[in-house]
Design an enzyme around this catalytic site. Structure first.
Site, mmCIF file in Angstrom:
data_model
loop_
_atom_site.group_PDB
_atom_site.id
_atom_site.type_symbol
_atom_site.label_atom_id
_atom_site.label_comp_id
_atom_site.label_asym_id
_atom_site.label_seq_id
_atom_site.Cartn_x
_atom_site.Cartn_y
_atom_site.Cartn_z
ATOM 1 N N TYR A 1 -2.188 -20.616 -14.204
ATOM 2 C CA TYR A 1 -3.115 -20.057 -15.194
ATOM 3 C C TYR A 1 -3.633 -21.146 -16.133
ATOM 4 C CZ TYR A 1 -0.967 -15.523 -13.902
ATOM 5 O OH TYR A 1 -0.489 -14.433 -13.240
ATOM 6 N N HIS B 1 5.479 -18.039 -7.220
ATOM 7 C CA HIS B 1 4.225 -17.293 -7.316
ATOM 8 C C HIS B 1 3.715 -16.748 -5.982
ATOM 9 C CE1 HIS B 1 0.521 -17.133 -10.189
ATOM 10 N NE2 HIS B 1 0.613 -16.028 -9.477
#
Length: 288
Positions: free
Chosen positions: A48, A106
């Site tokens: 992010y 992730h």
């Protein structure tokens, strides 16, 4: 706020504020606003590119560090034992914290075995309070839980919403003591989710919005949630879901909306695996 006890005894907020796709320059204030609204869990990730801003918000929000639950995720670039260990230390620096409450892998690609070993080591060192995975389909989750696995994942964060409810996946997670956590609980508004007739009508019955109905439906299923908004009023609205309970009839009505198909992408599609591989290669070229 309500909390869920993970398989190692650590308690995690059932609603967590996510910072996916929030620009760096807005992240710190959004996190501070979310904490003011009542959120105690913050969900970020290496990919992010705003861990640093989350760390700044943690320092400036006025709460003690132990009052917050911080999640980050290891990106594929940092998979493998040594690279994962180093990336955790980098995330700790960016978050300005001596520990991270939850660290997830992730994506279920590349050397996630080596990366998971690094998570286990950092967990034993006390740098991480709980470890888990994200986007692991039932077969991959079983793989990471079996074969004499030393530490079972506490969380599997997967796309979960009324259109892709993940009932079978949740059943498989329950078998291993892994908690399900939803990303995209609103499906980012796809398939007209906010105006869906079933959800809107149920909302009218309880004087709640369709978004609040979705969150309540997830909570009653025992699903932990990561959700995002940049608007303070919406932050407060989304957290105002602990004062009502959906009937079994309404829970069943929402269950009928499930298509069992992703609103975004299928991690088991070879083309999608190739896309992730190209993404990693492109990023590495930019770094060089």
């Amino acid at each position: 706020m309500e909390y869920v006890k993970l398989n190692n005894g650590v308690e995690m907020p059932i609603l967590n504020y996510g910072v996916y796709q929030i620009p760096k320059e807005e992240t710190k204030q959004c996190v501070i606003d979310a904490i003011k609204a009542g959120y105690r869990g913050i969900d970020t990730a290496q990919s992010y590119f705003n861990e640093k801003e989350v760390g700044e918000a943690i320092k400036e929000c006025g709460l003690n560090r132990e009052d917050l639950f911080i999640t980050t995720k290891i990106w594929i670039d940092n998979y493998g034992y040594e690279k994962c260990k180093n990336s955790i230390e980098e995330s700790l620096k960016k978050l300005q914290s001596e520990y991270i409450d939850l660290v997830l892998l992730h994506q279920p690609f590349s050397d996630y075995y080596g990366a998971y070993k690094a998570l286990e080591e950092k967990y034993k060192e006390g740098k991480i309070r709980a470890i888990g995975v994200s986007n692991f389909y039932p077969d991959r989750l079983s793989d990471i839980c079996l074969f004499e696995r030393e530490i079972i994942p506490a969380i599997n964060q997967v796309e979960t919403n009324p259109m892709n409810a993940q009932f079978k996946a949740q059943e498989n997670m329950n078998k291993y003591g892994v908690k399900i956590e939803a990303w995209a609980p609103f499906g980012e508004g796809k398939n007209n989710m906010f105006t869906n007739e079933t959800l809107v009508n149920i909302g009218k019955k309880y004087a709640k919005t369709s978004a609040q109905v979705i969150l309540r439906w997830l909570i009653q299923r025992g699903v932990i949630v990561a959700l995002k908004t940049t608007h303070f009023e919406r932050m407060k609205e989304n957290i105002d879901v602990f004062d009502f309970e959906l009937s079994k009839e309404d829970m069943d009505k929402i269950k009928q909306l499930d298509s069992s198909d992703s609103l975004f992408f299928n991690h088991q599609d070879p083309g999608m695996v190739e896309w992730f591989d190209e993404l990693v290669k492109t990023r590495r070229k930019k770094i060089k």
